[in-house]
Write an enzyme that holds these catalytic residues in place. Structure first.
Site, PDB file in Angstrom:
ATOM      1  CE  LYS A   1      78.868  24.540  54.135  1.00 44.84           C
ATOM      2  NZ  LYS A   1      80.219  24.970  53.755  1.00 44.84           N
ATOM      3  CG  ASN A   2      79.187  28.321  51.990  1.00 44.30           C
ATOM      4  OD1 ASN A   2      79.629  27.617  52.886  1.00 44.30           O
ATOM      5  ND2 ASN A   2      79.118  27.921  50.727  1.00 44.30           N
TER       6      ASN A   2
ATOM      7  CB  CYS B   1      84.017  19.207  50.115  1.00 47.37           C
ATOM      8  SG  CYS B   1      82.757  19.112  51.395  1.00 47.37           S
TER       9      CYS B   1
ATOM     10  NE  ARG C   1      87.476  23.961  47.755  1.00 50.36           N
ATOM     11  CZ  ARG C   1      86.451  23.867  48.601  1.00 50.36           C
ATOM     12  NH1 ARG C   1      86.212  22.753  49.243  1.00 50.36           N
ATOM     13  NH2 ARG C   1      85.650  24.905  48.806  1.00 50.36           N
TER      14      ARG C   1
ATOM     15  CG  ASP D   1      78.362  24.751  46.908  1.00 48.48           C
ATOM     16  OD1 ASP D   1      79.395  24.254  46.419  1.00 48.48           O
ATOM     17  OD2 ASP D   1      78.387  25.589  47.827  1.00 48.48           O
TER      18      ASP D   1
ATOM     19  NE  ARG E   1      82.434  19.845  56.290  1.00 47.49           N
ATOM     20  CZ  ARG E   1      83.414  20.155  55.472  1.00 47.49           C
ATOM     21  NH1 ARG E   1      84.011  19.207  54.796  1.00 47.49           N
ATOM     22  NH2 ARG E   1      83.803  21.394  55.322  1.00 47.49           N
TER      23      ARG E   1
HETATM   24  C1  UD1 Z   1      83.200  28.758  48.292  1.00 46.08           C
HETATM   25  C2  UD1 Z   1      82.166  27.961  49.030  1.00 46.08           C
HETATM   26  C3  UD1 Z   1      81.868  26.650  48.304  1.00 46.08           C
HETATM   27  C4  UD1 Z   1      81.507  26.933  46.845  1.00 46.08           C
HETATM   28  C5  UD1 Z   1      82.554  27.816  46.178  1.00 46.08           C
HETATM   29  C6  UD1 Z   1      82.158  28.246  44.779  1.00 46.08           C
HETATM   30  C7  UD1 Z   1      82.517  28.589  51.339  1.00 46.08           C
HETATM   31  C8  UD1 Z   1      82.990  28.176  52.698  1.00 46.08           C
HETATM   32  N1  UD1 Z   1      82.652  27.680  50.374  1.00 46.08           N
HETATM   33  O1  UD1 Z   1      84.391  27.983  48.286  1.00 46.08           O
HETATM   34  O2  UD1 Z   1      80.782  26.023  48.955  1.00 46.08           O
HETATM   35  O3  UD1 Z   1      81.452  25.704  46.146  1.00 46.08           O
HETATM   36  O4  UD1 Z   1      82.756  29.010  46.953  1.00 46.08           O
HETATM   37  O5  UD1 Z   1      80.961  28.922  44.802  1.00 46.08           O
HETATM   38  O6  UD1 Z   1      82.011  29.667  51.156  1.00 46.08           O
HETATM   39  N2  UD1 Z   1      90.746  29.351  43.233  1.00 46.08           N
HETATM   40  C9  UD1 Z   1      92.061  29.580  42.841  1.00 46.08           C
HETATM   41  N3  UD1 Z   1      92.880  30.237  43.708  1.00 46.08           N
HETATM   42  C10 UD1 Z   1      92.458  30.680  44.932  1.00 46.08           C
HETATM   43  C11 UD1 Z   1      91.128  30.452  45.309  1.00 46.08           C
HETATM   44  C12 UD1 Z   1      90.291  29.787  44.438  1.00 46.08           C
HETATM   45  O7  UD1 Z   1      92.481  29.180  41.749  1.00 46.08           O
HETATM   46  O8  UD1 Z   1      93.268  31.271  45.670  1.00 46.08           O
HETATM   47  C13 UD1 Z   1      89.853  28.636  42.312  1.00 46.08           C
HETATM   48  C14 UD1 Z   1      89.336  27.318  42.886  1.00 46.08           C
HETATM   49  O9  UD1 Z   1      90.234  26.273  42.661  1.00 46.08           O
HETATM   50  C15 UD1 Z   1      88.038  27.137  42.144  1.00 46.08           C
HETATM   51  C16 UD1 Z   1      87.542  28.568  41.929  1.00 46.08           C
HETATM   52  O10 UD1 Z   1      88.680  29.403  42.133  1.00 46.08           O
HETATM   53  O11 UD1 Z   1      88.268  26.532  40.905  1.00 46.08           O
HETATM   54  C17 UD1 Z   1      86.432  29.007  42.839  1.00 46.08           C
HETATM   55  O12 UD1 Z   1      86.806  28.774  44.167  1.00 46.08           O
HETATM   56  P1  UD1 Z   1      86.333  29.735  45.352  1.00 46.08           P
HETATM   57  O13 UD1 Z   1      85.270  30.651  44.850  1.00 46.08           O
HETATM   58  O14 UD1 Z   1      87.525  30.339  45.983  1.00 46.08           O
HETATM   59  O15 UD1 Z   1      85.673  28.701  46.344  1.00 46.08           O
HETATM   60  P2  UD1 Z   1      85.786  28.663  47.921  1.00 46.08           P
HETATM   61  O16 UD1 Z   1      85.836  30.043  48.460  1.00 46.08           O
HETATM   62  O17 UD1 Z   1      86.839  27.698  48.311  1.00 46.08           O
END
Ligand code: UD1
Length: 438
Positions: free
Chosen positions: A17-18, A111, A116, A300, A392
């Protein structure tokens, strides 16, 4: 779901998925066609497909191959009603900015696993020369042109890394990203873009170099197998002390999980793309497991590991380091009889617990999968509400569990419970509506 049934057999791991979602977004960068093989038929992929169609992309399924014809992309607006359906909708910001130099969209959903924000995504875009305009409901980003930049992420983010890569493809000159996410899904996105014609260098240690403005061409690409789905079956087997063989398993990406699995008492054999697991010796509690960015233990899989810890002998502890609200599954697990204490970022799980089937609610995708594992182990029947979350990310979880010997059915399917498992599976495929998308 009926618990305490022996599981054994083989499962083929679906496409990731990701990996599929950012690659679908990346297809927009090329004024041509992309074919994605091994694309999972899950609701998040259908949401992304629907958004792409609204932007003018023509889509067509043949089995698990998805054709995206992106020659005509007329729009750059995505309503909040669509973006709120999943987190990965934010990845369309990078590709639309690249393709149209403008994007107008609602904020991403996804989720509820903690705070986030998308500050890092926006930071990269503005450094590349884009302007953003936010009113709390809508986000508008425009750019006359995007400049290649050198940028060091202050924090590792999968989504922000992917968005930065997507925008950089349409940038001028080289973009160098440091402290970039190293998750296999980021690597898959880079491999896809490389195949499309982008010059991109990935040192595998967190530095990505992307040359903007390369000539892009039509591409066919196979979505790699889903490491989280593979981990789900491995952990289901661990909870049930079963022998399960995973076909098309991304074993190397599961190193952190396999190390834990051995500590629990599990044994495994990797041969080619097959991962044979033998959980008959699983019993030892895990003193401390911490989630982390790749190659650390994936957040995850944390809720699923928590469910397995309920079955182990002694106290296990888990520390969640990535998201700040990812222990929500503890409540429904406790309702089933689990002994779990949450203290700040730590969860303490006392095992083995006697879990009893009852009515529980899936609060998000992986929490839902964790409840499936708990229900397999529990005595009696468990009813999991809100199972649309599970769909999902899992294409055939229910069918696969039935094939392994479990007993699970979706309530609104018109199933005669006295039928054999084989007939059950056939009916379920026909009633989900997924095949209508093909
Ligand atoms: C992706 C995955 C999700 C997985 C996560 C961590 C997808 C669609 N989803 O989510 O399944 O759990 O990686 O491996 O690929 N953060 C900030 N600022 C930002 C962006 C992120 O502070 O602009 C923080 C988030 O709050 C979190 C951490 O960084 O604490 C990691 O998040 P991130 O790696 O960005 O996760 P996603 O890309 O949302």
């Amino acid at each position: 779901m009926q618990g305490k049934r022996e599981l054994q057999g083989e499962v083929a791991v679906q496409g990731s998925k990701n990996a599929a979602l950012p690659i679908m977004a990346a297809a927009l960068l090329h004024k041509g066609s992309t074919v994605l093989h091994n694309c999972p038929k899950i609701s998040d992929v259908f949401v992304m497909e629907q958004i792409l169609r609204q932007l003018g992309v023509v889509t067509h399924w043949e089995g698990h191959s998805l054709l995206l014809d992106c020659r005509q992309v007329c729009g750059y607006s995505i309503p909040a009603s669509e973006t709120e359906k999943m987190r990965a909708s934010v990845l369309l910001a990078g590709s639309l900015l690249g393709r149209k130099k403008c994007v107008c969209m609602g904020y991403p959903g996804g989720c509820v696993i903690g705070h986030r924000p998308i500050d890092l995504h926006l930071e990269v875009f503005t450094r590349m020369g884009a302007y953003k305009d936010e009113d709390g409901k809508q986000l508008k980003i425009t750019a006359d042109s995007l400049q290649g930049i050198r940028y060091r992420f202050p924090k590792v983010s999968v989504g922000a890394t992917e968005n930065a890569v997507l925008a950089a493809v349409a940038g001028e000159g080289w973009t160098i990203l440091e402290n970039a996410a190293r998750e296999p899904e980021v690597t898959a996105l880079c491999s896809f873009l490389k195949k499309m014609g982008v010059r991109i260098e990935n040192d595998g240690r967190g530095t990505l170099c992307i040359l903007g403005g390369c000539l892009l061409s039509d591409v066919e690409f196979a979505i790699p197998p889903d490491r989280i789905v593979a981990g789900t079956f491995l952990l289901a087997g661990a909870a049930m002390r079963s022998r399960i063989t995973l076909l098309q398993a991304p074993s190397r990406q599961l190193n952190s999980l396999l190390t834990l699995y051995k500590k629990m008492g599990g044994q495994y054999l990797v041969s080619g793309g097959t991962l044979e697991t033998d959980s008959r010796g699983v019993r030892c509690a895990l003193p401390l497991t911490e989630t982390g960015v790749y190659p650390g233990f994936p957040t995850d899989l944390q809720p699923l590991l928590m469910a397995v810890c309920c079955t182990l002998q002694g106290e296990s502890r888990i520390r969640e380091n990535v998201f700040d609200n990812r222990f929500r599954v503890a409540e429904p697990l406790k309702k089933m009889g689990a002994k779990i204490k949450i203290r700040d970022t730590y969860a303490e799980i006392q095992g083995p617990a006697v879990l009893k089937g009852c009515r529980v609610k899936a609060m998000d995708l992986r929490a839902g999968a964790a409840l499936v594992i708990a229900a397999l182990y529990a005595e009696g029947e468990t009813i999991i509400d809100s199972c649309e979350y599970i769909e999902r990310g899992y294409e055939t979880l229910y069918q696969d569990i039935n094939l392994l010997g479990g007993r699970i059915r979706k309530e609104n399917d018109s199933i005669d419970e006295t039928e054999t498992t084989g007939i059950f599976e056939k009916n379920q495929t026909e009633t989900t509506g997924w095949s209508a998308k093909e």
